[in-house]
Design a protein around this motif. Structure first.
Motif, short mmCIF file in Angstrom:
data_model
loop_
_atom_site.label_atom_id
_atom_site.label_comp_id
_atom_site.label_asym_id
_atom_site.label_seq_id
_atom_site.Cartn_x
_atom_site.Cartn_y
_atom_site.Cartn_z
N THR A 93 -7.54 -16.13 -8.79
CA THR A 93 -6.79 -15.53 -9.89
C THR A 93 -6.38 -14.10 -9.60
OG1 THR A 93 -8.87 -14.86 -10.93
CG2 THR A 93 -7.94 -16.98 -11.59
N SER A 94 -6.88 -13.51 -8.53
CA SER A 94 -6.50 -12.16 -8.14
C SER A 94 -6.74 -12.01 -6.64
CB SER A 94 -7.32 -11.12 -8.91
OG SER A 94 -8.70 -11.23 -8.58
N TRP A 95 -6.09 -11.02 -6.06
CA TRP A 95 -6.32 -10.71 -4.63
C TRP A 95 -6.17 -9.20 -4.47
CZ3 TRP A 95 -7.77 -14.34 -0.98
CH2 TRP A 95 -7.97 -13.84 0.31
N ASN A 96 -7.30 -8.50 -4.46
CA ASN A 96 -7.29 -7.05 -4.37
C ASN A 96 -7.19 -6.61 -2.92
OD1 ASN A 96 -7.99 -7.51 -7.06
ND2 ASN A 96 -9.13 -5.61 -7.17
N VAL A 97 -6.36 -5.59 -2.68
CA VAL A 97 -6.14 -5.08 -1.34
C VAL A 97 -6.33 -3.57 -1.34
CG1 VAL A 97 -4.57 -6.93 -0.70
CG2 VAL A 97 -3.65 -4.86 -1.72
N LEU A 98 -6.43 -3.03 -0.14
CA LEU A 98 -6.65 -1.60 0.07
C LEU A 98 -5.30 -0.92 0.27
CD1 LEU A 98 -8.99 0.49 0.57
CD2 LEU A 98 -8.72 -0.02 3.00
N GLN A 99 -5.04 0.13 -0.49
CA GLN A 99 -3.81 0.91 -0.34
C GLN A 99 -4.17 2.27 0.25
OE1 GLN A 99 -0.58 0.89 -3.38
NE2 GLN A 99 -1.03 3.09 -3.57
N ARG A 105 -3.43 -5.68 8.34
CA ARG A 105 -2.26 -4.99 7.78
C ARG A 105 -1.34 -6.01 7.10
NH1 ARG A 105 -0.13 -4.01 12.11
NH2 ARG A 105 1.82 -5.18 12.03
N LEU A 106 -0.81 -5.65 5.94
CA LEU A 106 0.13 -6.50 5.21
C LEU A 106 1.52 -5.89 5.26
CD1 LEU A 106 -1.78 -7.58 1.97
CD2 LEU A 106 -1.38 -8.92 4.03
N THR A 107 2.51 -6.69 5.65
CA THR A 107 3.89 -6.24 5.69
C THR A 107 4.77 -7.31 5.04
OG1 THR A 107 4.16 -7.19 7.90
CG2 THR A 107 3.59 -4.85 7.77
N ALA A 108 6.05 -6.99 4.86
CA ALA A 108 7.00 -7.93 4.29
C ALA A 108 8.37 -7.65 4.87
CB ALA A 108 7.03 -7.83 2.77
N GLY A 109 9.15 -8.71 5.07
CA GLY A 109 10.51 -8.55 5.58
C GLY A 109 10.77 -9.44 6.77
N ARG A 110 12.00 -9.44 7.24
CA ARG A 110 12.39 -10.23 8.40
C ARG A 110 11.63 -9.76 9.63
NH1 ARG A 110 16.57 -13.46 10.18
NH2 ARG A 110 17.14 -13.23 12.39
N PRO A 111 11.08 -10.69 10.44
CA PRO A 111 10.32 -10.28 11.63
C PRO A 111 11.13 -9.34 12.51
CG PRO A 111 10.10 -12.63 11.26
CD PRO A 111 11.14 -12.15 10.29
N ASP A 167 6.30 -0.46 2.69
CA ASP A 167 6.28 0.16 1.37
C ASP A 167 5.38 -0.67 0.46
OD1 ASP A 167 7.79 0.03 -1.55
OD2 ASP A 167 7.54 2.04 -0.72
N SER A 168 4.36 -0.01 -0.10
CA SER A 168 3.32 -0.76 -0.81
C SER A 168 3.87 -1.54 -2.00
CB SER A 168 2.21 0.20 -1.25
OG SER A 168 2.73 1.18 -2.12
N ALA A 169 4.74 -0.94 -2.79
CA ALA A 169 5.25 -1.64 -3.97
C ALA A 169 6.08 -2.85 -3.57
CB ALA A 169 6.09 -0.67 -4.82
N ALA A 170 6.94 -2.70 -2.55
CA ALA A 170 7.77 -3.82 -2.11
C ALA A 170 6.91 -4.92 -1.48
CB ALA A 170 8.82 -3.33 -1.11
N VAL A 171 5.92 -4.53 -0.69
CA VAL A 171 5.05 -5.52 -0.07
C VAL A 171 4.28 -6.29 -1.13
CG1 VAL A 171 3.05 -5.84 1.44
CG2 VAL A 171 4.87 -4.26 2.10
N ALA A 172 3.73 -5.59 -2.11
CA ALA A 172 2.98 -6.25 -3.18
C ALA A 172 3.87 -7.21 -3.96
CB ALA A 172 2.37 -5.21 -4.11
N ARG A 173 5.10 -6.82 -4.21
CA ARG A 173 6.03 -7.68 -4.95
C ARG A 173 6.33 -8.96 -4.17
NH1 ARG A 173 9.49 -4.18 -5.52
NH2 ARG A 173 10.87 -4.71 -3.78
#
Length: 640
Positions: A445-451, A471-477, A483-489
């Motif tokens: 129900t949740s997944w807490n991460v370190l910022q 490390r967590l990232t987002a976007g085309r390889p 950016d933390s907000a964009a990655v979280a979204r």
């Protein structure tokens, strides 16, 4: 012609005609490669009576005993055209697993000797813990109850149909080879349970994905008191033997020394341990673990450092040693660098770095019994990858040691991207307790991460059960952002899929939203590919996930292990899924990246479409093979 060939193979199987001879090495390779599937099959066939913990251990024991003792003919069972079923070694091991699981489910009789499968397993055993699979939902529980009411052959028939996806002719042949005289009756009985075959892949029926709980603590305490008197006499004798060699426990839980040379002695000398000055990172050419200062209240405790170094070089029999895949556990080649020595909750913790690995030693505050030694590979780590290390886990929480260049630490729930991050207190580089998604029990129900915030910006990292958060990232390889907000979204609907990456030596995980697909009847579905990169290079895992409008979570539709798809070397992906519309019509939906110029499907569904999206009518349960063409003319296959 094809149907005639299948009929001939069915006849051969029914007649018991021998297949090709299988070496024990070939059978072992098949068993190791498909071990999780074989254990799941054994778990499904075993009766539920002894309890889930006993059932788990029995399933593992049956699969581990399924190896033949020499060359044996493989059973002639009609196989699917591709995959593991063409391997005679797998067919032989699978048959032995089904046979022994059926035997294990038969009641013991006073008039006959029990078979080996009917006896409690000697190995594997886990002392002091009860192991059982994670609980599924209401559908999984209901299916398990229905399967428990079936006979053993009927459960085997249902599992072979759903888990192995075998037609009834193959199932009859396997059951007959396993000693079932009337497999038709087992198939008929299995028909009484609804065909909810996708549920068989859930954690409810996975004996390799387990929860641990203590056994009867009062009974263990009574037994411990009874053994204490005998152990005391042995302890006194051991003290008399050990004292002349320099005192009791100078090296703590370490094994006896077996080599004495100048290099080995220097590596174990606390006085030779490297301690980097506190301000060294400010003028260093790079930001990695080599410029971390030594921190903690016990950096001057020579006895603690000596024990930690000795256990690293020679872990004793009572030391619990763990390492991420691909990480060597040998002693240091020379004096390592000290990163931390101090008290963390109820343990004394020492963390070293030798240029390639992080070594974490922990012992209870009141002794050395129960010491633990953990390793993680970190070669080439820099920036966010070298900004935090795990110090301890307790009560579902974790504490980290952060890099000296980290100026802010916060906690963020990936599944609530609109909620602001919560600041975390940091004392001497050590964070307060943070909830860990990797340690949560029950439903996700949740997944807490370190910022983490530093001079370069803000990044996210997640605990995956290892010393170094991923490390967590987002976007085309190749063009990913942090950016933390964009990655979280981007991660919000897919955060729970991170559980599949636990304890796999993961360096970083990227989420790539590669397509949006209009759906028949209205609405738009989202396609995302998540890819986990490891520190060792191999062992990568790519998951294609699809989310329909209004759904909170994405569904995994395809997975590929050790593939380049969806990564920097091959920033392309193609995946498909069977989807049922609101009107009840089934469709094959397929999507590729934006540089996909056409898609075609063959097999259970024949269709093609220009561009990067395909929608075709299909029947429930249809299976199709996907191929795509990229802008440069090269072909791409569906992720698998």
């Amino acid at each position: 012609m094809q149907s005639q060939d299948v009929a001939q193979r069915h006849a051969a199987a029914s007649a018991g005609a021998p297949g090709p001879a299988v070496d024990v090495e070939q059978a072992e390779a098949a068993l190791v490669e498909h071990y999780p599937r074989l254990v799941r099959l054994a778990y499904l066939v075993l009766p539920p009576g002894p309890g889930r913990g006993r059932r788990v251990l029995t399933a593992h024991a049956l699969v581990q005993r399924a190896l033949p003792r020499g060359r044996r003919p493989a059973p002639v069972v009609p196989a699917q055209p591709t995959g593991r079923d063409t391997d005679p070694g797998y067919a032989l091991v699978r048959l032995e697993v089904v046979r022994s699981a059926l035997q294990a489910g038969r009641p013991l009789r006073l008039t006959a000797w029990p078979t080996r499968a009917q006896l409690p397993p000697l190995v594997p055993q886990v002392w002091g813990l009860r192991l059982f699979p994670r609980s599924g939902g209401a559908d999984e529980l209901a299916l398990d109850q229905r399967l428990g009411a079936l006979s053993g052959p009927a459960r085997a028939a249902y599992a072979l149909r759903g888990l192995e996806q075998l037609p009834d002719g193959d199932v009859r042949a396997i059951l007959r080879a396993a000693g079932i005289e009337h497999p038709e009756g087992a198939l008929a009985e299995a028909n009484g349970v609804p065909a909810q075959y996708p549920l068989l892949d859930s954690p409810e029926f996975d004996p390799c994905f387990l929860q641990a709980r203590p056994t009867d603590l009062l009974r263990r305490r009574r037994h411990g008191r009874a053994a204490l008197a005998a152990a005391a006499a042995l302890a006194v004798c051991g003290a008399l033997v050990a004292l002349p060699g320099g005192g009791w426990g100078a090296d703590g839980a370490a094994a006896p020394a077996y080599a004495r040379n100048p290099a080995a002695q220097a590596a174990l000398d606390p006085a030779q341990v490297t301690k980097v000055p506190a301000a060294a990172w400010r003028t260093a050419a790079r930001t990695d673990f080599s410029v971390w200062p030594a921190r903690g209240a016990l950096t001057g405790d020579t006895a603690l450092l000596r024990r930690a170094l000795a256990v690293w070089a020679r872990p004793g029999a009572t030391v619990r040693v763990s390492a991420t895949p691909g990480t060597q556990t040998g002693g240091p080649a020379g004096p390592p660098q000290l990163l931390y020595a101090g008290l963390v909750d109820s343990a004394r913790v020492v963390v070293f770095y030798d240029g390639l690995r992080i070594a974490r030693y922990a012992e209870p505050k009141d002794g050395t019994a129960g010491a633990a030694l953990d390793f993680a590979r970190v070669d080439g780590a820099t920036g966010l990858e070298a900004s935090a290390l795990l110090l301890g886990r307790a009560d579902g929480n974790v504490r980290y040691l952060t890099a000296p260049w980290v100026t802010g630490v916060a906690e963020r729930d990936l599944m609530k991207p609109a909620s602001p991050a919560t600041d975390v207190a940091v004392t001497g580089g050590v964070t307060g307790p943070l909830a860990s998604g990797a340690l949560q029990q029950g439903a996700c129900t949740s997944w807490n991460v370190l910022q983490l915030t530093d001079a370069q910006g803000v990044g996210l990292a997640t605990d995956l059960g290892e010393l170094v958060p991923a490390r967590l990232t987002a976007g085309r390889p190749g063009t990913t952002g942090e950016d933390s907000a964009a990655v979280a979204r981007d991660w919000a609907p897919y955060a729970c899929s991170l559980a599949a990456e636990r304890s796999a030596g993961v360096r970083g995980v990227n989420a790539w939203a590669f397509a949006e697909q209009p759906l028949p009847g209205g609405g738009t579905g989202s396609w995302v590919c998540t890819r986990a990169e490891t520190w060792r290079g191999d062992g990568t895992l790519a998951l294609a996930q699809f989310r329909t409008p209004g759904s909170r979570y994405g569904a995994v539709t395809a997975r590929g292990a050790d593939v380049t798809a969806c990564g920097p070397r091959d920033p392309h992906v193609l995946a498909g899924v069977l989807w049922k519309s609101g009107s009840g019509q089934w469709y094959l939906l397929a999507a590729g990246g934006r540089d996909t110029t056409s898609i075609r499907a063959t097999g259970g569904v024949t269709a093609s479409a220009p561009g990067s999206l395909l929608v075709a009518r299909a029947k429930q349960g249809a299976q199709a093979t996907l191929k795509g063409t990229l802008a440069g003319g090269s072909e791409i296959s569906g992720l698998r």
